[in-house]
Scaffold this active site. Structure first.
Site, PDB file in Angstrom:
ATOM      1  N   ASP A  35      56.859  -4.387 -25.482  1.00 53.80           N
ATOM      2  CA  ASP A  35      57.633  -4.564 -24.253  1.00 53.80           C
ATOM      3  C   ASP A  35      57.190  -5.835 -23.530  1.00 53.80           C
ATOM      4  O   ASP A  35      56.066  -5.899 -23.024  1.00 53.80           O
ATOM      5  CB  ASP A  35      57.427  -3.338 -23.357  1.00 53.80           C
ATOM      6  CG  ASP A  35      58.428  -3.262 -22.222  1.00 53.80           C
ATOM      7  OD1 ASP A  35      59.140  -4.250 -21.982  1.00 53.80           O
ATOM      8  OD2 ASP A  35      58.496  -2.207 -21.579  1.00 53.80           O
ATOM      9  N   ASP A  36      58.052  -6.842 -23.497  1.00 57.41           N
ATOM     10  CA  ASP A  36      57.773  -8.097 -22.779  1.00 57.41           C
ATOM     11  C   ASP A  36      56.673  -8.929 -23.431  1.00 57.41           C
ATOM     12  O   ASP A  36      55.864  -9.556 -22.734  1.00 57.41           O
ATOM     13  CB  ASP A  36      57.396  -7.826 -21.313  1.00 57.41           C
ATOM     14  CG  ASP A  36      58.486  -7.105 -20.542  1.00 57.41           C
ATOM     15  OD1 ASP A  36      59.623  -7.050 -21.028  1.00 57.41           O
ATOM     16  OD2 ASP A  36      58.195  -6.602 -19.440  1.00 57.41           O
ATOM     17  N   CYS A  75      65.047  -5.157 -20.705  1.00 62.04           N
ATOM     18  CA  CYS A  75      64.657  -3.960 -21.459  1.00 62.04           C
ATOM     19  C   CYS A  75      65.786  -3.079 -21.983  1.00 62.04           C
ATOM     20  O   CYS A  75      65.942  -2.925 -23.196  1.00 62.04           O
ATOM     21  CB  CYS A  75      63.724  -3.105 -20.606  1.00 62.04           C
ATOM     22  SG  CYS A  75      62.223  -3.944 -20.066  1.00 62.04           S
ATOM     23  N   ARG A  79      67.151  -2.583 -26.030  1.00 65.31           N
ATOM     24  CA  ARG A  79      66.879  -1.353 -26.778  1.00 65.31           C
ATOM     25  C   ARG A  79      68.172  -0.714 -27.289  1.00 65.31           C
ATOM     26  O   ARG A  79      68.216  -0.174 -28.406  1.00 65.31           O
ATOM     27  CB  ARG A  79      66.097  -0.382 -25.902  1.00 65.31           C
ATOM     28  CG  ARG A  79      64.701  -0.885 -25.637  1.00 65.31           C
ATOM     29  CD  ARG A  79      64.020  -0.304 -24.402  1.00 65.31           C
ATOM     30  NE  ARG A  79      62.907  -1.168 -24.069  1.00 65.31           N
ATOM     31  CZ  ARG A  79      61.696  -1.097 -24.634  1.00 65.31           C
ATOM     32  NH1 ARG A  79      61.447  -0.148 -25.525  1.00 65.31           N
ATOM     33  NH2 ARG A  79      60.754  -1.959 -24.314  1.00 65.31           N
ATOM     34  N   LYS A 128      58.269   4.168 -24.908  1.00 67.72           N
ATOM     35  CA  LYS A 128      59.264   3.877 -23.874  1.00 67.72           C
ATOM     36  C   LYS A 128      60.677   4.072 -24.415  1.00 67.72           C
ATOM     37  O   LYS A 128      61.023   3.541 -25.463  1.00 67.72           O
ATOM     38  CB  LYS A 128      59.065   2.434 -23.400  1.00 67.72           C
ATOM     39  CG  LYS A 128      60.115   1.963 -22.390  1.00 67.72           C
ATOM     40  CD  LYS A 128      59.803   0.562 -21.914  1.00 67.72           C
ATOM     41  CE  LYS A 128      60.887   0.034 -20.996  1.00 67.72           C
ATOM     42  NZ  LYS A 128      60.558  -1.288 -20.431  1.00 67.72           N
ATOM     43  N   HIS A 130      63.983   4.276 -22.018  1.00 69.47           N
ATOM     44  CA  HIS A 130      64.704   3.373 -21.110  1.00 69.47           C
ATOM     45  C   HIS A 130      66.184   3.204 -21.437  1.00 69.47           C
ATOM     46  O   HIS A 130      66.763   2.130 -21.266  1.00 69.47           O
ATOM     47  CB  HIS A 130      64.017   2.004 -21.044  1.00 69.47           C
ATOM     48  CG  HIS A 130      64.140   1.383 -19.688  1.00 69.47           C
ATOM     49  ND1 HIS A 130      63.618   0.160 -19.375  1.00 69.47           N
ATOM     50  CD2 HIS A 130      64.738   1.838 -18.552  1.00 69.47           C
ATOM     51  CE1 HIS A 130      63.876  -0.139 -18.118  1.00 69.47           C
ATOM     52  NE2 HIS A 130      64.554   0.891 -17.598  1.00 69.47           N
ATOM     53  N   SER A 153      60.519   2.150 -17.742  1.00 70.53           N
ATOM     54  CA  SER A 153      59.420   1.194 -17.612  1.00 70.53           C
ATOM     55  C   SER A 153      58.245   1.795 -16.843  1.00 70.53           C
ATOM     56  O   SER A 153      58.431   2.635 -15.954  1.00 70.53           O
ATOM     57  CB  SER A 153      59.902  -0.076 -16.904  1.00 70.53           C
ATOM     58  OG  SER A 153      60.816  -0.780 -17.710  1.00 70.53           O
ATOM     59  N   HIS A 237      54.393  -4.590 -20.747  1.00 71.38           N
ATOM     60  CA  HIS A 237      55.100  -4.569 -19.458  1.00 71.38           C
ATOM     61  C   HIS A 237      54.078  -4.340 -18.347  1.00 71.38           C
ATOM     62  O   HIS A 237      53.089  -3.639 -18.539  1.00 71.38           O
ATOM     63  CB  HIS A 237      56.132  -3.437 -19.469  1.00 71.38           C
ATOM     64  CG  HIS A 237      57.137  -3.502 -18.365  1.00 71.38           C
ATOM     65  ND1 HIS A 237      56.813  -3.230 -17.049  1.00 71.38           N
ATOM     66  CD2 HIS A 237      58.460  -3.806 -18.377  1.00 71.38           C
ATOM     67  CE1 HIS A 237      57.905  -3.352 -16.308  1.00 71.38           C
ATOM     68  NE2 HIS A 237      58.917  -3.716 -17.082  1.00 71.38           N
ATOM     69  N   ASP A 289      60.989  -6.511 -27.344  1.00 75.93           N
ATOM     70  CA  ASP A 289      62.318  -6.330 -26.756  1.00 75.93           C
ATOM     71  C   ASP A 289      62.852  -7.576 -26.068  1.00 75.93           C
ATOM     72  O   ASP A 289      64.053  -7.797 -26.004  1.00 75.93           O
ATOM     73  CB  ASP A 289      62.325  -5.144 -25.782  1.00 75.93           C
ATOM     74  CG  ASP A 289      61.434  -5.354 -24.566  1.00 75.93           C
ATOM     75  OD1 ASP A 289      60.550  -6.241 -24.610  1.00 75.93           O
ATOM     76  OD2 ASP A 289      61.611  -4.626 -23.570  1.00 75.93           O
ATOM     77  N   ASN A 290      61.983  -8.388 -25.510  1.00 72.97           N
ATOM     78  CA  ASN A 290      62.389  -9.632 -24.851  1.00 72.97           C
ATOM     79  C   ASN A 290      61.138 -10.438 -24.538  1.00 72.97           C
ATOM     80  O   ASN A 290      60.021 -10.012 -24.843  1.00 72.97           O
ATOM     81  CB  ASN A 290      63.200  -9.370 -23.568  1.00 72.97           C
ATOM     82  CG  ASN A 290      62.600  -8.346 -22.646  1.00 72.97           C
ATOM     83  OD1 ASN A 290      63.116  -7.247 -22.483  1.00 72.97           O
ATOM     84  ND2 ASN A 290      61.477  -8.695 -22.034  1.00 72.97           N
ATOM     85  N   LYS A 310      61.225 -13.881 -19.742  1.00 79.16           N
ATOM     86  CA  LYS A 310      62.071 -12.708 -19.546  1.00 79.16           C
ATOM     87  C   LYS A 310      63.096 -12.990 -18.451  1.00 79.16           C
ATOM     88  O   LYS A 310      62.829 -13.750 -17.522  1.00 79.16           O
ATOM     89  CB  LYS A 310      61.180 -11.522 -19.150  1.00 79.16           C
ATOM     90  CG  LYS A 310      61.911 -10.236 -18.807  1.00 79.16           C
ATOM     91  CD  LYS A 310      60.925  -9.142 -18.469  1.00 79.16           C
ATOM     92  CE  LYS A 310      61.667  -7.855 -18.106  1.00 79.16           C
ATOM     93  NZ  LYS A 310      60.747  -6.720 -17.905  1.00 79.16           N
TER      94      LYS A 310
END
Length: 456
Positions: A35-36, A75, A79, A128, A130, A153, A237, A289-290, A310
């Protein structure tokens, strides 16, 4: 029948058997989704201070993609795209989903989990989610047999009407009334199992360790049958947390601690596959994810040499580190520079498992020829689109090494082969290319709006 004929028949039968086996075998699938995480935040992608020996070794034993994209710079949309093989706008998840808000990924969409469950796979989502926190949007309503993790998150709060386990562990003086109140408690998030809260607030410093333990349990329990594990880490994250085993150990500060613990987690999974003798029948994919948060003081990651972070459609917001391993199927130490994306994972798995693709249109392509290291061009013909999360606006397109980005009527053209950092706008020098790419954007976006998924 002479001896030569017999030998030919045997050889042909053996060859046919191998081909049939490779087509009908059901590989286990593990997707590790961080995540991130920034493009540079893995050793083999150039991190100068973060140590990732397990991911580096995974690349040594498999393939590294240099031009691999998430379908969104935030996010929830990213996903949705991973699990459905479609751009977020097509499946109606175009912005970040918050607790106690309407909307989510429709359970009428065909997800990777739905597709593989139809092939008798055991399916688990750990980490996660989300994609909506109401019952009809949760993992167990979207093809997963089991779920364990934070539904959104880790900087959010709790859904006041969520189901609560009879055996819930309350921490930090919280009670059932603390959950039922409408008060927003930033970063006080629940740990959910199936569709019930089992701990509130969760001890976030233990998350990566606990996710890993659950993942290993799932693998061991299903080693005799095909399985799909979607391990979606809550980190890096913000707020960042690492366990005592990793806290203060990285040269990159707390952010580095977090990544190094995720690397440890990946190593534990790979070691388990080897010890169980199933690594040659398991496809493992690692990506994010990003891009990273634009934060100082060591709290955010690095997308260098890419521009952006992001939330934006520069390369740093959407181009991600991607490593895949499948012993005996993916050649070792392979590097792929072709364009590929998270939306390609579903159709690739459909091919590998002889599964039916969704009836409604999707955007991903089968990239098995790229993954298997065969000489092949991207099935996207090196075309990729950059949707922003705000109102699902199409802000850019990539064709071969050219990228056109139009934001607030400001036109920018970049040659990514010569200018990976998007620092030199050459739009005025190549008006024909701008015109051609702009038309591609208009046509694709029109098709997207016309063919969005609709369900009764």
């Amino acid at each position: 029948m002479n001896k030569v004929a017999v030998i030919l028949i045997v050889v042909f039968s053996w060859s046919y058997s191998i081909k049939a086996q490779s087509k009908t075998a059901k590989p286990n699938v593990i997707i590790i989704f961080t995540d991130d995480q920034g493009y540079q935040d893995v050793g083999v992608f150039g991190s100068p201070l973060i140590s990732t020996p397990n991911l580096d070794n995974m690349a040594k034993n498999g393939i590294k993609f240099t031009d691999f994209y998430s379908a969104s710079p935030v996010c929830s949309p990213s996903r949705a795209a991973l699990l459905t093989g479609a751009y977020p706008a097509r499946v109606g998840v175009t912005s970040v989903l918050w607790p106690n808000r309407p909307g989510g990924l429709s359970n009428q969409e065909l997800t990777i989990a739905d597709m593989l469950k139809a092939k008798n796979y055991a399916t688990a989502c750990i980490g996660k989610w989300h994609l909506g926190d109401k019952d009809e949007y949760m993992p167990t309503a979207n093809g997963f047999d089991s779920y364990y993790g934070i539904p959104y998150s880790n900087d959010m709060s709790v859904y006041p009407q969520a189901k609560v386990s009879e055996n819930i562990l309350f921490r930090e003086g919280m009670t059932i009334d603390s959950i039922r109140q409408e008060k927003w408690r930033k970063g006080k998030v629940p740990l959910t199992q199936q569709d019930e809260i089992i701990e509130y607030p969760v001890d976030q410093s233990s998350l990566t360790q606990r996710y890993t333990k659950k993942a290993l349990e799932f693998i061991n329990e299903n080693k005799e049958q095909p399985f799909f594990l979607y391990l979606a880490h809550s980190m890096p994250h913000i707020p960042l947390y690492a366990s005592p085993d990793f806290l203060g150990k990285s040269k990159r500060g707390l952010y580095g601690d977090v990544i190094e613990e995720i690397d440890w987690s990946t190593g534990e999974i790979l070691k388990t596959l080897e010890s169980l003798g199933i690594e040659d029948n398991t496809l493992v994919i690692f990506t994010s994810d990003n891009g990273p948060w634009d934060l100082k003081n060591g709290q955010g990651g690095s997308a260098l040499p890419l521009r952006g972070f992001k939330f934006d459609t520069f390369e740093g917001g959407m181009r991600e580190p991607m490593i895949a391993q499948w012993k005996g199927k993916i050649p070792a130490s392979t590097v792929c520079n072709e364009l590929a994306s998270t939306i390609d994972i579903l159709p690739t798995l459909a091919y590998l498992t002889d599964s039916e693709l969704p009836e409604k249109p999707i955007d991903g392509k089968n990239i098995w020829k790229l993954l298997s290291g065969k000489k092949s061009k991207s099935p996207h013909k090196k075309e990729g689109f950059y949707y922003h999360n705000k109102n699902s606006i199409l802000e850019g397109v990539r064709k071969d090494h050219w990228k056109l980005r139009i934001v607030d009527d400001k036109v920018a053209l970049y040659n990514l082969e010569e200018d990976i950092s998007e620092s030199n706008n050459v739009a005025s020098q190549y008006p024909k290319i701008v015109k051609k790419l702009h038309k591609m954007m208009i046509d694709f976006d029109a098709d997207m709006k016309k063919n969005q998924h609709q369900f009764n």
